[in-house]
Design an enzyme around this catalytic site. Structure first.
Site, PDB file in Angstrom:
ATOM      1  N   GLY A 123      40.510  29.303  43.486  1.00  0.00           N
ATOM      2  CA  GLY A 123      39.715  29.045  44.693  1.00  0.00           C
ATOM      3  C   GLY A 123      40.446  29.016  46.019  1.00  0.00           C
ATOM      4  CB  SER A 174      43.002  31.980  38.162  1.00  0.00           C
ATOM      5  OG  SER A 174      41.836  32.591  37.649  1.00  0.00           O
ATOM      6  CB  SER A 175      38.402  29.120  36.650  1.00  0.00           C
ATOM      7  OG  SER A 175      37.923  30.258  37.312  1.00  0.00           O
ATOM      8  CG  ASP A 176      38.616  34.103  35.270  1.00  0.00           C
ATOM      9  OD1 ASP A 176      37.690  33.748  34.523  1.00  0.00           O
ATOM     10  OD2 ASP A 176      38.436  34.518  36.431  1.00  0.00           O
ATOM     11  CG  HIS A 208      38.426  38.852  35.900  1.00  0.00           C
ATOM     12  ND1 HIS A 208      37.457  39.662  35.330  1.00  0.00           N
ATOM     13  CD2 HIS A 208      37.786  37.717  36.275  1.00  0.00           C
ATOM     14  CE1 HIS A 208      36.292  39.027  35.353  1.00  0.00           C
ATOM     15  NE2 HIS A 208      36.456  37.856  35.921  1.00  0.00           N
ATOM     16  CG  HIS A 220      33.175  39.089  39.353  1.00  0.00           C
ATOM     17  ND1 HIS A 220      32.318  38.022  39.315  1.00  0.00           N
ATOM     18  CD2 HIS A 220      34.070  38.874  38.361  1.00  0.00           C
ATOM     19  CE1 HIS A 220      32.698  37.186  38.339  1.00  0.00           C
ATOM     20  NE2 HIS A 220      33.767  37.675  37.754  1.00  0.00           N
ATOM     21  CG  ASP A 235      42.370  63.326  35.044  1.00  0.00           C
ATOM     22  OD1 ASP A 235      42.662  64.198  34.213  1.00  0.00           O
ATOM     23  OD2 ASP A 235      42.028  63.575  36.213  1.00  0.00           O
ATOM     24  CG  HIS A 259      32.330  37.804  33.132  1.00  0.00           C
ATOM     25  ND1 HIS A 259      33.367  37.152  32.526  1.00  0.00           N
ATOM     26  CD2 HIS A 259      32.513  37.634  34.462  1.00  0.00           C
ATOM     27  CE1 HIS A 259      34.131  36.589  33.445  1.00  0.00           C
ATOM     28  NE2 HIS A 259      33.634  36.871  34.629  1.00  0.00           N
TER      29      HIS A 259
END
Ligand SMILES: [Zn+2]
Length: 232
Positions: free
Chosen positions: A47, A75-77, A96, A98, A121, A172
């Site tokens: 965040g 990071s939350s991931d 990652h 979005h 490719d 997601h």
């Protein structure tokens, strides 16, 4: 200076590329960079706006997701990254985002069909889309389970993470990886471009044919095979 300075800088620079490439809005998205010898990776803190990031703000985490160095929450991931590093020993970076078009395919729960040579490719198969997470996975260690969802989808489809360096997670968003941050970020930008082209292709012609095998093979080998002749 931190003994992890090299990966702090690699992770910082790679994270800063995401907004410049139009792959993230606000604080969405994260890149990590691994140091295999030390058994750790550097990842963006949770965040924190991109304009406030610095190499010193990156968080150093081990492959079990435990913070080794850093004052901020990672990071939350982070656990998704940790699972992938732990299971795939030849990757050095994970991205990652979005990003809009790739995420739209995730939300549609569809793999991205191979329609053209740009796709070929970089990847000789449809870009895989893992099924949405099951309720028990969401209720438990969600980010940790996301890593397994990605690994299982690759295994079920018989794909090698060294050949297919991009994956959609149903409902997601995409994850990409590579030998280093340059390759992982490159893959993320390429995936977004392939996702957009495939979307537009289906708008123009809903029953557009998939790329034929001879062209898939030709284009992939131009860039990757032992007889590759693309670039300098
Ligand atoms: Zn996400």
């Amino acid at each position: 200076m931190s003994i992890y300075q090299t990966i702090r800088e690699a992770a910082f620079e790679a994270n800063m590329k995401l907004p410049r490439l139009g792959l993230v809005l606000f604080t969405f998205g994260n890149v990590s960079a691994a140091d295999r010898d030390k058994g750790v990776f550097a990842i963006k803190p949770s965040g924190v706006p991109y304009e406030l990031l610095s190499p010193a703000k990156m968080v150093i985490v081990d492959f079990d997701g435990k913070t080794v160095e850093g004052d901020l929450r990672p990071s939350s991931d982070t656990l998704t990254h940790a699972v992938l590093y732990k299971h795939w020993e030849h990757i050095g970076a994970i991205v990652h985002t979005h990003s809009t078009y790739a995420t739209a395919w995730c939300q549609s729960q569809r793999s991205i069909p191979i329609y053209g040579t740009t796709h070929a490719d970089h990847c000789t198969v449809h870009i895989p889309c893992a099924p949405p997470m099951e309720d028990h996975m969401i209720a438990g260690d969600y980010e940790y389970q996301t890593g397994f969802q990605i690994i299982q989808c690759m295994e079920k489809q018989g794909l090698s993470y060294q050949e297919v360096e991009m994956m959609l997670v149903g409902n997601h968003a995409p994850f990409t990886w590579g030998i280093d941050t340059d390759k992982a970020v490159y893959n993320s930008a390429v995936l977004e471009s392939i996702a957009k082209m495939a979307y537009l292709t289906e708008q123009i012609r809903a029953d557009a044919p998939h790329l034929k095998d001879s062209l898939i093979k030709k284009h992939f080998e131009r860039k990757h095979g032992p007889g590759s002749y693309y670039g300098q």
